[in-house]
Design a protein around this motif. Structure first.
Motif, PDB file in Angstrom:
ATOM      1  N   GLN A 101       0.966  -1.218  -0.111  1.00  0.00           N
ATOM      2  CA  GLN A 101      -0.059  -0.039  -0.115  1.00  0.00           C
ATOM      3  C   GLN A 101       0.841   1.192   0.181  1.00  0.00           C
ATOM      4  O   GLN A 101       1.909   1.173   0.238  1.00  0.00           O
ATOM      5  CB  GLN A 101      -0.949   0.194   1.104  1.00  0.00           C
ATOM      6  N   HIS A 102       0.185   2.244  -0.361  1.00  0.00           N
ATOM      7  CA  HIS A 102       0.864   3.430  -0.197  1.00  0.00           C
ATOM      8  C   HIS A 102       1.140   3.864   1.119  1.00  0.00           C
ATOM      9  O   HIS A 102       0.562   3.627   2.342  1.00  0.00           O
ATOM     10  CB  HIS A 102       0.109   4.899  -0.744  1.00  0.00           C
ATOM     11  N   GLU A 103       2.357   4.714   1.329  1.00  0.00           N
ATOM     12  CA  GLU A 103       2.777   4.688   2.704  1.00  0.00           C
ATOM     13  C   GLU A 103       2.071   5.872   3.671  1.00  0.00           C
ATOM     14  O   GLU A 103       1.848   5.559   4.891  1.00  0.00           O
ATOM     15  CB  GLU A 103       4.131   5.543   2.753  1.00  0.00           C
ATOM     16  N   ARG A 104       1.034   6.381   2.936  1.00  0.00           N
ATOM     17  CA  ARG A 104       0.028   7.164   3.867  1.00  0.00           C
ATOM     18  C   ARG A 104      -0.924   6.455   4.187  1.00  0.00           C
ATOM     19  O   ARG A 104      -2.006   6.695   5.345  1.00  0.00           O
ATOM     20  CB  ARG A 104      -0.547   8.117   2.787  1.00  0.00           C
ATOM     21  N   ASP A 105      -1.137   5.100   4.005  1.00  0.00           N
ATOM     22  CA  ASP A 105      -1.989   4.055   4.494  1.00  0.00           C
ATOM     23  C   ASP A 105      -1.275   3.377   5.982  1.00  0.00           C
ATOM     24  O   ASP A 105      -1.796   1.998   5.990  1.00  0.00           O
ATOM     25  CB  ASP A 105      -2.546   3.105   3.600  1.00  0.00           C
ATOM     26  N   LEU A 106      -0.490   3.818   6.508  1.00  0.00           N
ATOM     27  CA  LEU A 106       0.338   3.019   7.680  1.00  0.00           C
ATOM     28  C   LEU A 106      -0.806   2.715   8.684  1.00  0.00           C
ATOM     29  O   LEU A 106      -0.744   1.430   9.207  1.00  0.00           O
ATOM     30  CB  LEU A 106       1.221   4.201   8.080  1.00  0.00           C
ATOM     31  N   LYS A 107      -1.950   3.505   8.848  1.00  0.00           N
ATOM     32  CA  LYS A 107      -2.861   2.964   9.945  1.00  0.00           C
ATOM     33  C   LYS A 107      -3.499   1.828   9.505  1.00  0.00           C
ATOM     34  O   LYS A 107      -3.669   0.866  10.441  1.00  0.00           O
ATOM     35  CB  LYS A 107      -3.769   4.144  10.263  1.00  0.00           C
ATOM     36  N   LEU A 108      -3.864   1.703   8.207  1.00  0.00           N
ATOM     37  CA  LEU A 108      -4.561   0.702   7.692  1.00  0.00           C
ATOM     38  C   LEU A 108      -3.464  -0.690   7.724  1.00  0.00           C
ATOM     39  O   LEU A 108      -4.051  -1.778   8.367  1.00  0.00           O
ATOM     40  CB  LEU A 108      -4.854   0.825   6.241  1.00  0.00           C
ATOM     41  N   LYS A 123       9.096  -0.478   4.846  1.00  0.00           N
ATOM     42  CA  LYS A 123       9.278   0.702   4.091  1.00  0.00           C
ATOM     43  C   LYS A 123      10.136   0.767   2.846  1.00  0.00           C
ATOM     44  O   LYS A 123      11.380   0.404   3.044  1.00  0.00           O
ATOM     45  CB  LYS A 123       9.583   1.777   5.125  1.00  0.00           C
ATOM     46  N   ASP A 124       9.759   0.750   1.739  1.00  0.00           N
ATOM     47  CA  ASP A 124      10.673   1.036   0.617  1.00  0.00           C
ATOM     48  C   ASP A 124      11.368   2.108   0.611  1.00  0.00           C
ATOM     49  O   ASP A 124      10.977   3.272   0.952  1.00  0.00           O
ATOM     50  CB  ASP A 124       9.702   0.975  -0.707  1.00  0.00           C
ATOM     51  N   PRO A 125      12.802   1.980   0.408  1.00  0.00           N
ATOM     52  CA  PRO A 125      13.679   3.076   0.986  1.00  0.00           C
ATOM     53  C   PRO A 125      13.778   4.188  -0.527  1.00  0.00           C
ATOM     54  O   PRO A 125      14.161   5.280  -0.117  1.00  0.00           O
ATOM     55  CB  PRO A 125      15.087   2.486   0.904  1.00  0.00           C
ATOM     56  N   LYS A 126      13.144   3.862  -1.599  1.00  0.00           N
ATOM     57  CA  LYS A 126      13.302   4.593  -2.809  1.00  0.00           C
ATOM     58  C   LYS A 126      11.823   5.206  -3.032  1.00  0.00           C
ATOM     59  O   LYS A 126      11.708   6.328  -3.668  1.00  0.00           O
ATOM     60  CB  LYS A 126      13.811   3.712  -4.011  1.00  0.00           C
ATOM     61  N   LEU A 127      10.502   4.586  -2.688  1.00  0.00           N
ATOM     62  CA  LEU A 127       9.397   4.944  -3.158  1.00  0.00           C
ATOM     63  C   LEU A 127       8.354   5.002  -1.932  1.00  0.00           C
ATOM     64  O   LEU A 127       8.668   4.434  -0.805  1.00  0.00           O
ATOM     65  CB  LEU A 127       8.497   3.571  -4.238  1.00  0.00           C
ATOM     66  N   PRO A 128       7.329   5.476  -2.053  1.00  0.00           N
ATOM     67  CA  PRO A 128       6.380   5.772  -1.137  1.00  0.00           C
ATOM     68  C   PRO A 128       5.578   4.771  -0.777  1.00  0.00           C
ATOM     69  O   PRO A 128       4.224   4.557  -0.902  1.00  0.00           O
ATOM     70  CB  PRO A 128       5.458   7.077  -1.300  1.00  0.00           C
ATOM     71  N   LYS A 129       6.065   3.377  -0.539  1.00  0.00           N
ATOM     72  CA  LYS A 129       5.407   2.250  -0.351  1.00  0.00           C
ATOM     73  C   LYS A 129       5.558   1.530   0.894  1.00  0.00           C
ATOM     74  O   LYS A 129       6.944   1.542   1.364  1.00  0.00           O
ATOM     75  CB  LYS A 129       5.697   1.156  -1.698  1.00  0.00           C
ATOM     76  N   LEU A 130       4.620   0.747   1.419  1.00  0.00           N
ATOM     77  CA  LEU A 130       4.818  -0.211   2.517  1.00  0.00           C
ATOM     78  C   LEU A 130       4.275  -1.333   2.275  1.00  0.00           C
ATOM     79  O   LEU A 130       3.375  -1.618   1.249  1.00  0.00           O
ATOM     80  CB  LEU A 130       3.799   0.150   3.819  1.00  0.00           C
ATOM     81  N   GLU A 131       5.090  -2.435   2.904  1.00  0.00           N
ATOM     82  CA  GLU A 131       4.688  -3.829   2.431  1.00  0.00           C
ATOM     83  C   GLU A 131       4.480  -4.610   3.766  1.00  0.00           C
ATOM     84  O   GLU A 131       5.379  -4.514   4.547  1.00  0.00           O
ATOM     85  CB  GLU A 131       5.807  -4.393   1.620  1.00  0.00           C
ATOM     86  N   LEU A 132       3.526  -5.435   3.796  1.00  0.00           N
ATOM     87  CA  LEU A 132       3.336  -6.107   4.912  1.00  0.00           C
ATOM     88  C   LEU A 132       3.620  -7.686   4.511  1.00  0.00           C
ATOM     89  O   LEU A 132       3.089  -8.132   3.335  1.00  0.00           O
ATOM     90  CB  LEU A 132       1.636  -6.165   5.383  1.00  0.00           C
ATOM     91  N   LYS A 133       4.641  -8.477   4.949  1.00  0.00           N
ATOM     92  CA  LYS A 133       4.807  -9.688   4.487  1.00  0.00           C
ATOM     93  C   LYS A 133       5.098 -10.812   5.701  1.00  0.00           C
ATOM     94  O   LYS A 133       5.546 -10.505   6.851  1.00  0.00           O
ATOM     95  CB  LYS A 133       6.281  -9.457   3.753  1.00  0.00           C
ATOM     96  N   ILE A 134       4.611 -11.912   5.123  1.00  0.00           N
ATOM     97  CA  ILE A 134       4.703 -13.115   6.255  1.00  0.00           C
ATOM     98  C   ILE A 134       5.520 -14.104   5.414  1.00  0.00           C
ATOM     99  O   ILE A 134       4.954 -14.562   4.206  1.00  0.00           O
ATOM    100  CB  ILE A 134       3.499 -13.651   6.448  1.00  0.00           C
ATOM    101  N   VAL A 135       6.347 -14.596   5.904  1.00  0.00           N
ATOM    102  CA  VAL A 135       7.127 -15.552   5.093  1.00  0.00           C
ATOM    103  C   VAL A 135       7.585 -16.732   6.328  1.00  0.00           C
ATOM    104  O   VAL A 135       7.904 -17.808   5.743  1.00  0.00           O
ATOM    105  CB  VAL A 135       8.659 -15.116   4.561  1.00  0.00           C
TER     106      VAL A 135
END
Length: 205
Positions: A101-108, A123-135
Motif C-alpha cells: 500500500q501507499h505509505e500514507r495508509d500506515l494506519k491501515l 518501508k520501501d527506501p526509494k518509493l512511498p510504499k509499505l509492504e506487509l509480509k509473512i514468510v
C-alpha cells in the motif's frame, strides 16, 4: 469518498472547464497511487486535497480482509536460484504472503498487522510504499491458510491461493528437498499470478 467528489464534479460538467479539471486532478492526486509523471508535467501547481480520516480500531468482519486481499494481496513463491547450504538440494523454497500500500495508509497496515498478529511492515527506501509480509512457514500454516479456508477469496486470487497451498503441502511433506518436488513447485509457480492463463477461468465466470 474522494471518488464520490469527482463523480459529483463530473455530474455538474465541471470536468469540461479548466478550473473543474484542476479540481479533479487535485483530488486524484490524493487517491490510490497518486498521479502519473505525465499528468504532473501537464498540470502545474497541483495541490493534493485532504484525505478523509476514517477512524476505526478493529476489523469487525473478516470477510472485509478477504475482499481486500482479493484485490491487493499477493500469494507467491520465492525459489532461491543461488546455491543454499541449508538444504541438501542446494535451493531454498519460501512461501510469501504480501500486501502493498501507499505509505500514507500506515494506519491501515498497522490495523491488518494487529488483526493477524504476525506481520512485518517494510518501508520501501526509494518509493512511498509499505509492504506487509509473512514468510515464516509456521505463521503461514497456522494463521494465513486457516484464515482463508474460513474466509474465501474472490476471483483469480482464489486460484493463486489454492496453488500456493499445494506448495505449502509439498513443503510440509519435505518434497521441496528433492529434485522431483522442486521441479513440481517450479511448474506450479510458473502458472501463478502473471503466469496464469485465464481463458478457462473467464469462460467459466
Amino acid at each position: 469518498m474522494l471518488y464520490t467528489k469527482i463523480f459529483e464534479l463530473m455530474s455538474n460538467n465541471a470536468h469540461l472547464t479548466i478550473e473543474g479539471l484542476h479540481k479533479i486532478i487535485n483530488i486524484k492526486a490524493s487517491m490510490n497511487w497518486s498521479i502519473s509523471e505525465m499528468l504532473k508535467s501537464e498540470f502545474k501547481n497541483i495541490t493534493q486535497v485532504d484525505r478523509p480520516i476514517v477512524i476505526t480500531s478493529t476489523l469487525s468482519n473478516p470477510n472485509r480482509l478477504a475482499g481486500f486481499v482479493s484485490g491487493e494481496g499477493c500469494f507467491d513463491i520465492d525459489i532461491d536460484i543461488s546455491k543454499s547450504k541449508s538444504t541438501s538440494i542446494g535451493h531454498r523454497v519460501q512461501l510469501r504472503f504480501r500486501i502493498k500500500q501507499h505509505e500514507r495508509d500506515l494506519k491501515l497496515m498497522e490495523l491488518l498487522k494487529k488483526y493477524l498478529g504476525s506481520w512485518t511492515i517494510y518501508k520501501d527506501p526509494k518509493l512511498p510504499k509499505l509492504e506487509l509480509k509473512i514468510v515464516k512457514f509456521s505463521n503461514i500454516t497456522k494463521i494465513i491458510i486457516p484464515f482463508f479456508e474460513r474466509n474465501l477469496l474472490l476471483g483469480v486470487k482464489q486460484l493463486d491461493y489454492l496453488d500456493w497451498c499445494k506448495v505449502a503441502n509439498l513443503i510440509s511433506e519435505g518434497s521441496h528437498l528433492t529434485k522431483e518436488g522442486l521441479e513440481q513447485i517450479r511448474i506450479i509457480k510458473s502458472g501463478m499470478n502473471k503466469g496464469r492463463k485465464l481463458t478457462k477461468f473467464l469462460i467459466a465466470w
